[in-house]
Scaffold this motif. Sequence first.
Motif, mmCIF file in Angstrom:
data_model
loop_
_atom_site.group_PDB
_atom_site.id
_atom_site.type_symbol
_atom_site.label_atom_id
_atom_site.label_comp_id
_atom_site.label_asym_id
_atom_site.label_seq_id
_atom_site.Cartn_x
_atom_site.Cartn_y
_atom_site.Cartn_z
ATOM 1 N N GLN A 70 39.923 54.638 34.637
ATOM 2 C CA GLN A 70 38.968 54.003 35.188
ATOM 3 C C GLN A 70 39.964 52.521 34.924
ATOM 4 O O GLN A 70 39.203 51.959 36.417
ATOM 5 C CB GLN A 70 38.402 53.521 34.045
ATOM 6 C CG GLN A 70 37.171 54.827 33.585
ATOM 7 C CD GLN A 70 37.090 54.492 32.013
ATOM 8 O OE1 GLN A 70 37.135 52.984 31.386
ATOM 9 N NE2 GLN A 70 36.382 55.386 31.326
ATOM 10 N N LEU A 71 40.811 52.342 35.242
ATOM 11 C CA LEU A 71 41.523 51.239 35.484
ATOM 12 C C LEU A 71 41.773 51.789 37.085
ATOM 13 O O LEU A 71 42.014 49.632 37.484
ATOM 14 C CB LEU A 71 43.121 50.523 34.867
ATOM 15 C CG LEU A 71 42.514 49.888 32.943
ATOM 16 C CD1 LEU A 71 43.852 50.086 32.174
ATOM 17 C CD2 LEU A 71 41.292 49.205 33.303
ATOM 18 N N LYS A 72 42.727 51.915 37.608
ATOM 19 C CA LYS A 72 42.508 52.435 39.111
ATOM 20 C C LYS A 72 41.567 52.179 39.861
ATOM 21 O O LYS A 72 42.254 51.527 41.450
ATOM 22 C CB LYS A 72 43.353 53.533 38.962
ATOM 23 C CG LYS A 72 44.557 53.864 38.494
ATOM 24 C CD LYS A 72 45.272 55.334 39.450
ATOM 25 C CE LYS A 72 45.453 56.978 38.090
ATOM 26 N NZ LYS A 72 45.040 57.565 38.906
ATOM 27 N N GLY A 73 40.613 51.822 39.464
ATOM 28 C CA GLY A 73 39.754 51.606 40.283
ATOM 29 C C GLY A 73 39.208 50.141 40.575
ATOM 30 O O GLY A 73 37.971 49.696 41.236
ATOM 31 N N GLN A 74 39.486 49.050 39.188
ATOM 32 C CA GLN A 74 39.799 48.129 39.163
ATOM 33 C C GLN A 74 40.890 47.131 39.594
ATOM 34 O O GLN A 74 40.995 46.568 38.493
ATOM 35 C CB GLN A 74 38.798 47.796 37.531
ATOM 36 C CG GLN A 74 37.111 48.350 37.290
ATOM 37 C CD GLN A 74 36.574 48.276 38.617
ATOM 38 O OE1 GLN A 74 36.344 47.108 39.169
ATOM 39 N NE2 GLN A 74 35.586 49.228 38.834
ATOM 40 N N ALA A 75 41.762 47.607 40.084
ATOM 41 C CA ALA A 75 43.678 47.218 40.535
ATOM 42 C C ALA A 75 42.809 44.933 41.122
ATOM 43 O O ALA A 75 44.116 44.915 40.217
ATOM 44 C CB ALA A 75 43.868 47.716 41.602
ATOM 45 N N VAL A 76 42.236 45.342 42.139
ATOM 46 C CA VAL A 76 42.420 44.438 42.145
ATOM 47 C C VAL A 76 41.346 43.306 41.661
ATOM 48 O O VAL A 76 41.701 41.832 40.757
ATOM 49 C CB VAL A 76 40.952 43.688 43.932
ATOM 50 C CG1 VAL A 76 40.829 42.717 44.083
ATOM 51 C CG2 VAL A 76 41.732 44.789 44.101
ATOM 52 N N GLU A 77 40.171 43.658 40.486
ATOM 53 C CA GLU A 77 39.774 42.678 39.414
ATOM 54 C C GLU A 77 40.630 42.324 38.736
ATOM 55 O O GLU A 77 40.561 41.145 38.420
ATOM 56 C CB GLU A 77 38.795 43.452 39.254
ATOM 57 C CG GLU A 77 37.842 42.713 37.987
ATOM 58 C CD GLU A 77 36.914 41.237 38.934
ATOM 59 O OE1 GLU A 77 36.784 40.311 37.815
ATOM 60 O OE2 GLU A 77 36.794 41.066 40.077
ATOM 61 N N LEU A 78 41.243 43.660 38.317
ATOM 62 C CA LEU A 78 42.483 43.252 37.350
ATOM 63 C C LEU A 78 43.513 42.214 37.769
ATOM 64 O O LEU A 78 44.095 40.831 36.771
ATOM 65 C CB LEU A 78 43.557 44.645 37.039
ATOM 66 C CG LEU A 78 42.393 45.836 36.118
ATOM 67 C CD1 LEU A 78 43.181 46.774 36.056
ATOM 68 C CD2 LEU A 78 42.063 45.204 35.128
ATOM 69 N N LYS A 79 44.012 42.270 38.543
ATOM 70 C CA LYS A 79 44.684 41.067 39.240
ATOM 71 C C LYS A 79 43.892 39.781 39.441
ATOM 72 O O LYS A 79 45.028 38.284 39.365
ATOM 73 C CB LYS A 79 45.308 41.519 40.475
ATOM 74 C CG LYS A 79 46.683 40.587 40.954
ATOM 75 C CD LYS A 79 47.254 41.339 42.741
ATOM 76 C CE LYS A 79 48.569 40.561 43.025
ATOM 77 N NZ LYS A 79 48.849 41.397 43.890
ATOM 78 N N ARG A 80 43.036 39.869 39.797
ATOM 79 C CA ARG A 80 42.133 38.435 40.310
ATOM 80 C C ARG A 80 41.540 37.407 38.319
ATOM 81 O O ARG A 80 41.922 36.957 38.571
ATOM 82 C CB ARG A 80 41.460 38.833 40.689
ATOM 83 C CG ARG A 80 40.076 37.529 41.453
ATOM 84 C CD ARG A 80 38.793 37.466 41.515
ATOM 85 N NE ARG A 80 37.980 37.719 40.373
ATOM 86 C CZ ARG A 80 37.496 37.464 39.470
ATOM 87 N NH1 ARG A 80 37.615 36.250 39.238
ATOM 88 N NH2 ARG A 80 36.416 38.062 38.549
ATOM 89 N N ARG A 81 41.419 38.303 37.781
ATOM 90 C CA ARG A 81 41.861 38.271 36.610
ATOM 91 C C ARG A 81 43.581 37.882 35.780
ATOM 92 O O ARG A 81 43.350 37.740 34.449
ATOM 93 C CB ARG A 81 41.014 38.621 35.277
ATOM 94 C CG ARG A 81 39.167 38.748 35.911
ATOM 95 C CD ARG A 81 38.798 39.818 35.375
ATOM 96 N NE ARG A 81 37.562 40.062 34.619
ATOM 97 C CZ ARG A 81 36.926 40.298 34.364
ATOM 98 N NH1 ARG A 81 36.953 41.501 33.551
ATOM 99 N NH2 ARG A 81 35.378 39.804 33.250
ATOM 100 N N SER A 82 44.364 37.932 36.605
ATOM 101 C CA SER A 82 45.582 38.193 35.925
ATOM 102 C C SER A 82 45.980 39.448 34.808
ATOM 103 O O SER A 82 47.001 39.023 33.162
ATOM 104 C CB SER A 82 45.919 36.388 35.110
ATOM 105 O OG SER A 82 46.025 35.555 36.215
#
Length: 149
Positions: A70-82
């Motif tokens: 699930q996290l793989k599909g949101q990698a950019v969002e995770l990085k943006r949110r640190s």
Amino acid sequence: MRFRPFLRFAFVVLVFDFSLTAIRAQERNQPTDACPSQPHTLRAMRSCYRPLLVFAPSLDNPQLVEGFNQLKGQAVELKRRSVLYVPIVPEGHNQPIPVTKVPTARLSEDELAAVRLRFKVEPPEFLVVLIGKDGGEKLTSRTPVEVHR
């Protein structure tokens, strides 16, 4: 009247300076001496990152695999949110995290033991804990969590 062109120029410089300030603020997620790119302790992550601690009994645990997918599909969002994904499994202490775009971190051996003790998590348990930049617990879940935009 001769000041008008100067005032226009000063206004443009001021706007440009505010734009640069905004860009620099977005770049603060980049590693610095105060925010290492590969922190190995929760203390090193404080004020820089939001660790997503995922305790699981093994690397092939279905909940761990499901949550990571699930996290793989949101990698950019995770990085943006640190947010840093930090898997914690008994046999995985020295195993590398698979190459991925998901921002990840590995804790030191001592830190792994301390984190298990701090959150009172036994090896067969599955638990997800999100730690804020301030070091406080923001979310605790017994199931994989989704990233909401």
